[in-house]
Design an enzyme around this catalytic site. Structure first.
Site, short mmCIF file in Angstrom:
data_model
loop_
_atom_site.label_atom_id
_atom_site.label_comp_id
_atom_site.label_asym_id
_atom_site.label_seq_id
_atom_site.Cartn_x
_atom_site.Cartn_y
_atom_site.Cartn_z
N ASP A 267 0.80 -1.22 0.00
CA ASP A 267 0.00 0.00 0.00
C ASP A 267 0.84 1.28 0.00
OD1 ASP A 267 1.01 -0.07 2.54
OD2 ASP A 267 -0.92 -0.24 3.56
N ARG B 244 -5.09 4.72 5.95
CA ARG B 244 -5.32 4.40 4.55
C ARG B 244 -6.62 5.01 4.04
NH1 ARG B 244 -3.69 -0.92 3.18
NH2 ARG B 244 -5.55 -0.91 1.89
N TYR C 127 0.78 -3.29 11.38
CA TYR C 127 1.75 -4.38 11.37
C TYR C 127 2.03 -4.74 12.82
CZ TYR C 127 2.69 -3.73 6.42
OH TYR C 127 2.56 -3.67 5.06
N PRO D 80 7.60 -6.04 4.70
CA PRO D 80 6.86 -4.96 4.04
C PRO D 80 6.89 -3.63 4.80
CG PRO D 80 5.34 -6.56 5.00
CD PRO D 80 6.72 -7.06 5.27
P1 FAD Z 1 3.48 -10.13 -7.07
O1 FAD Z 1 2.63 -8.99 -6.72
O2 FAD Z 1 3.63 -11.22 -6.08
O3 FAD Z 1 2.91 -10.72 -8.43
C1 FAD Z 1 3.34 -11.93 -8.95
C2 FAD Z 1 2.25 -12.48 -9.86
O4 FAD Z 1 2.76 -13.61 -10.57
C3 FAD Z 1 1.04 -12.96 -9.08
O5 FAD Z 1 -0.12 -12.30 -9.53
C4 FAD Z 1 1.01 -14.46 -9.34
O6 FAD Z 1 -0.31 -14.95 -9.43
C5 FAD Z 1 1.75 -14.59 -10.66
N1 FAD Z 1 2.40 -15.90 -10.86
C6 FAD Z 1 3.25 -16.53 -10.02
N2 FAD Z 1 3.67 -17.69 -10.57
C7 FAD Z 1 3.09 -17.80 -11.77
C8 FAD Z 1 3.12 -18.79 -12.81
N3 FAD Z 1 3.88 -19.90 -12.74
N4 FAD Z 1 2.36 -18.58 -13.92
C9 FAD Z 1 1.59 -17.48 -14.03
N5 FAD Z 1 1.52 -16.52 -13.07
C10 FAD Z 1 2.26 -16.67 -11.96
N6 FAD Z 1 4.05 -5.26 0.53
C11 FAD Z 1 3.94 -4.22 1.33
O7 FAD Z 1 4.56 -3.20 1.02
N7 FAD Z 1 3.13 -4.27 2.44
C12 FAD Z 1 2.44 -5.41 2.78
O8 FAD Z 1 1.77 -5.48 3.82
C13 FAD Z 1 2.53 -6.50 1.96
N8 FAD Z 1 1.86 -7.61 2.25
C14 FAD Z 1 1.87 -8.62 1.36
C15 FAD Z 1 1.08 -9.73 1.62
C16 FAD Z 1 1.02 -10.75 0.69
C17 FAD Z 1 0.12 -11.93 0.98
C18 FAD Z 1 1.77 -10.66 -0.50
C19 FAD Z 1 1.67 -11.73 -1.53
C20 FAD Z 1 2.59 -9.58 -0.71
C21 FAD Z 1 2.65 -8.54 0.21
N9 FAD Z 1 3.44 -7.43 -0.01
C22 FAD Z 1 3.35 -6.39 0.82
C23 FAD Z 1 4.42 -7.37 -1.06
C24 FAD Z 1 3.96 -6.67 -2.28
O9 FAD Z 1 2.66 -7.06 -2.59
C25 FAD Z 1 4.96 -7.05 -3.33
O10 FAD Z 1 6.22 -6.46 -3.02
C26 FAD Z 1 4.58 -6.64 -4.71
O11 FAD Z 1 3.30 -7.10 -5.02
C27 FAD Z 1 5.59 -7.25 -5.67
O12 FAD Z 1 5.13 -7.16 -6.96
P2 FAD Z 1 5.51 -8.27 -8.02
O13 FAD Z 1 4.80 -7.87 -9.25
O14 FAD Z 1 6.97 -8.43 -8.05
O15 FAD Z 1 4.96 -9.66 -7.45
#
Ligand code: FAD
Length: 650
Positions: A50, A279, A287, A363
């Site tokens: 967020d 928010r 947290y 996070p």
């Molecule tokens: P992600 O957002 O994880 O996106 C990865 C995507 O890849 C997902 O949509 C997944 O479905 C897809 N994927 C994975 N494997 C495959 C595959 N084999 N084939 C097709 N698709 C696939 N950050 C904060 O700052 N504060 C928080 O409180 C916080 N809490 C979080 C809680 C959770 C449960 C999660 C999952 C993340 C949290 N984060 C938090 C971290 C933040 O969401 C991430 O840093 C950010 O989303 C990273 O972006 P990304 O695109 O690298 O990865």
């Protein structure tokens, strides 16, 4: 089972989280033949990240949707630190505000990741019909290294499987109830901070009658989160460690008599510290340190053992004597802190990784989404331009050297910041230094975290294709010469696919300086046959007549210089759109905009009389700087970056 389909695409993006969507944005801008897939049936709607830092907001501004964040998000620039006094009574320390608050028109903001994903998806649609293909999982991988250097070849082979609705939208990922009958999202079922469910889905999908497809691609960009499938296919490890602290995160609408419940800050008690994040929509994120596990052999914790009630009880304990309750819980999860980074963000020149796929951390520093989006932004435009044949493939070599050091800084910041939260004082004795120490950590990493400086390595510009060099990324806001509008310079660098030459024309009231600018104008227009103009020299990008736009900012008072005094090449005429009024700007005083004081040149360290010339890439960071007479040098630099047209139009 349907017969296997086979198809070709230039760029395959695996994962449509924040990182993947940023990559997809550039594919859309440059009209690349690309696909973006995600195993989830929907985008994120609640929870996860967020925090938005100024540097990310600057990028959103350049992409045209910053106003939507301002409209919906919550600004958080002041922090209060609540610590026990000598009698154990919670007292406010603060407010603490960033000493660099006025450096930018962007401030730290908070808005749920789901909305950010929505804005990027909408921005992609402005350029193309590239859509996220959801409910599709990448499950097997092949790579022919012999084809790596043939840009026409498709060395990557990925098998995709379409998941059933049930697999793509598992019930536990969507809703559960909070006891009052309200539905809420529970993030425990999937996670980048938790073990993910992708291999379970693959097992399940093998037994279902679903469609499979083999995609051959020139490039693959793995943006598939912390348990990255792509990273595992190319055997790149995540190096680092997982600590023994378990945290809960809750997005709730609080019912409390704590006075700063809707102010950014921390609450420290004898057994730990809570982070409070106000928010949108009256929500507050907390947290909460939940427990410390004994991790002698097993580094995993039993997340099913953590309940919402358990987290609530911890908040009540730490906030006591203030009351705490809620009826609405929008989302919650539990996670274990780990700080890990991949040694490289690429494998050869065709396989790239971005976001959580290559760095994970707690996070609480509010950088996960920011870093991931900035990774995606960085690799996205480079791969897109190479894929359409407009940029030298060597620019791809800059990705890991630019982004990896930042991931290391992120981990260092997180280690120090998280340490402040997990440190406990079992005796309940007050810790007057606590607030001061937290402020010190924040200020130490402020330039990095907020993006006040770019840390990309500077290289010799003649011999290298390194595209960026260190530079304060903040701009000033000069008023527009012909219209009197004022705008931050960062807004001048729209992420529209064009590159920019910025001519800081200096004081053009002075005859000698005016002549220098006219000479430069003749050169750019190709009127001096002994020199090469960078304009019209390189492969055009789709939808544009050119690849480079020229923007001029002079330092004379606007009333003493006229728009038509400037060479026509700097204010080109279009038979339909008229003169390029927004190509000439003045670093002058603006009566109605307090930020616009005519001090841009000073901020950039440029002589107000003589000016300077810059070349900017897509990151709002200059790649070349020189005198107005050094155009040949700039062109030599660009020859290493961009692809020349077969017959240059001089
Ligand atoms: P992600 O957002 O994880 O996106 C990865 C995507 O890849 C997902 O949509 C997944 O479905 C897809 N994927 C994975 N494997 C495959 C595959 N084999 N084939 C097709 N698709 C696939 N950050 C904060 O700052 N504060 C928080 O409180 C916080 N809490 C979080 C809680 C959770 C449960 C999660 C999952 C993340 C949290 N984060 C938090 C971290 C933040 O969401 C991430 O840093 C950010 O989303 C990273 O972006 P990304 O695109 O690298 O990865």
């Amino acid at each position: 089972q349907d017969a296997d389909l086979e198809s070709h695409t230039d760029v395959l993006i695996v994962g449509a989280g924040p990182a993947g969507l940023m990559v997809a944005y550039w594919m859309a801008v440059y009209g690349v033949r690309a696909r973006i897939i995600d195993k989830r049936g929907t985008k994120v709607f609640t929870g996860q990240a967020d925090g938005l830092r100024p540097r990310t907001l600057e990028l959103f501004d350049s992409m045209g949707f910053q106003h939507r964040v301002i409209h919906e998000g919550h600004v958080a620039v002041e922090a209060n630190f609540w610590v026990p006094d000598e009698n154990g009574k919670l007292t406010r320390q603060g407010p603490h505000c960033s000493p660099k608050i006025n450096e930018s028109n962007h401030h730290n903001m908070l808005l749920t990741q789901g909305r950010i994903e929505r804005f990027v998806i909408d921005a992609i649609r402005e350029y193309s019909d590239l859509e996220v293909e959801r409910g599709i999982i990448a499950e097997s991988f092949g790579y022919d290294e012999n084809l790596e250097n043939d840009l026409d070849a498709y060395p990557i082979m990925v098998k995709l499987r379409t998941l059933s609705d049930e697999e793509a939208n598992p019930a536990h990922l969507i809703t559960s109830t909070n006891g009052s009958g309200r539905q809420m999202a529970n993030g425990q079922g999937r996670g980048s901070l938790l073990p993910d469910d992708w291999d379970e889905l693959i097992q399940k999908s093998r037994h279902r009658k679903t469609r499979t497809e083999t995609v051959k691609a020139k490039f693959i960009i793995g943006c598939d989160g912390a348990h990255s499938w792509t990273r595992k296919q190319v055997n790149i490890p995540l190096e680092g460690s997982v600590t023994d602290h378990i945290w809960g995160v809750i997005d709730i609408v609080p019912l409390s008599n704590f006075p700063d419940m809707r102010r950014l800050g921390t609450i420290t008690h004898s057994s730990g510290t809570i982070l409070v994040i106000p928010r949108e929509r009256n929500l507050v994120r907390l947290y909460v340190p939940v427990q410390i596990v004994n991790n002698t052999s097993d580094t995993r914790f039993d997340r099913a053992a953590i309940t919402l009630e358990m987290i609530k009880a911890r908040v009540r304990n730490i906030m006591s004597p203030y009351t705490f309750d809620f009826q609405i819980c929008d989302w919650w999860t539990a996670y274990q802190i780990g700080q890990r980074v991949a040694p490289s963000f690429n494998k050869g020149s065709r396989i790239y990784l971005a976001g959580d796929a290559v760095h994970t951390h707690s996070p609480k520093v509010g950088l996960g989404m920011n870093m991931s989006m900035q990774d995606g932004f960085n690799i996205g435009w480079k791969v897109a331009m190479v894929a359409i044949g407009a940029a030298n493939p060597a620019i791809l070599e800059t990705y890991t050297p630019e982004r990896h050091p930042l991931a290391e800084m992120l981990l260092e910041f997180d280690r120090l910041w998280s340490g402040e939260f997990t440190e406990t004082n079992e005796d309940g004795v007050s810790n007057p230094d606590k607030a001061e120490r937290m402020v010190d950590v924040v200020e130490k990493f402020m330039d990095f975290a907020d993006g006040l400086k770019a840390y990309y390595p500077a290289k010799s510009r003649r011999n290298s294709t390194c595209f960026c060099t260190q530079f304060d990324s903040w701009g000033a806001n000069p008023p527009l010469q012909a219209e009197g509008n004022s705008r931050w310079t960062t807004r001048l660098f729209e992420s529209d696919g064009l590159f920019r030459i910025i001519i800081l024309a200096g004081d053009v009231r002075v005859e000698e300086q005016k002549k220098r600018v006219e000479t430069l104008g003749r050169l750019l227009a190709g009127m001096d046959k002994t020199k090469i103009s960078p304009l019209h020299r390189y492969v055009h990008i789709p939808g544009y007549k050119d690849q480079i736009r020229v923007v001029t900012i002079h330092s004379a008072p606007w009333k003493e210089v006229e728009f038509f005094d400037f060479p026509e090449i700097l204010r080109p005429f279009d038979p339909v759109m008229g003169w390029g009024y927004d190509d000439i700007w003045c670093d002058g005083f603006c009566t109605w905009d307090p930020h616009c004081q005519g001090k841009g040149y000073e901020k950039w360290g440029v002589d107000r009389n003589r000016g300077r010339c810059w070349f900017f890439g897509q990151t709002n960071i200059f790649g070349w700087a020189g005198e107005l007479e050094e155009l040949d040098d700039m062109t030599a630099y660009l020859d290493g970056v961009l692809v020349k047209m077969p017959t240059p139009e001089l």
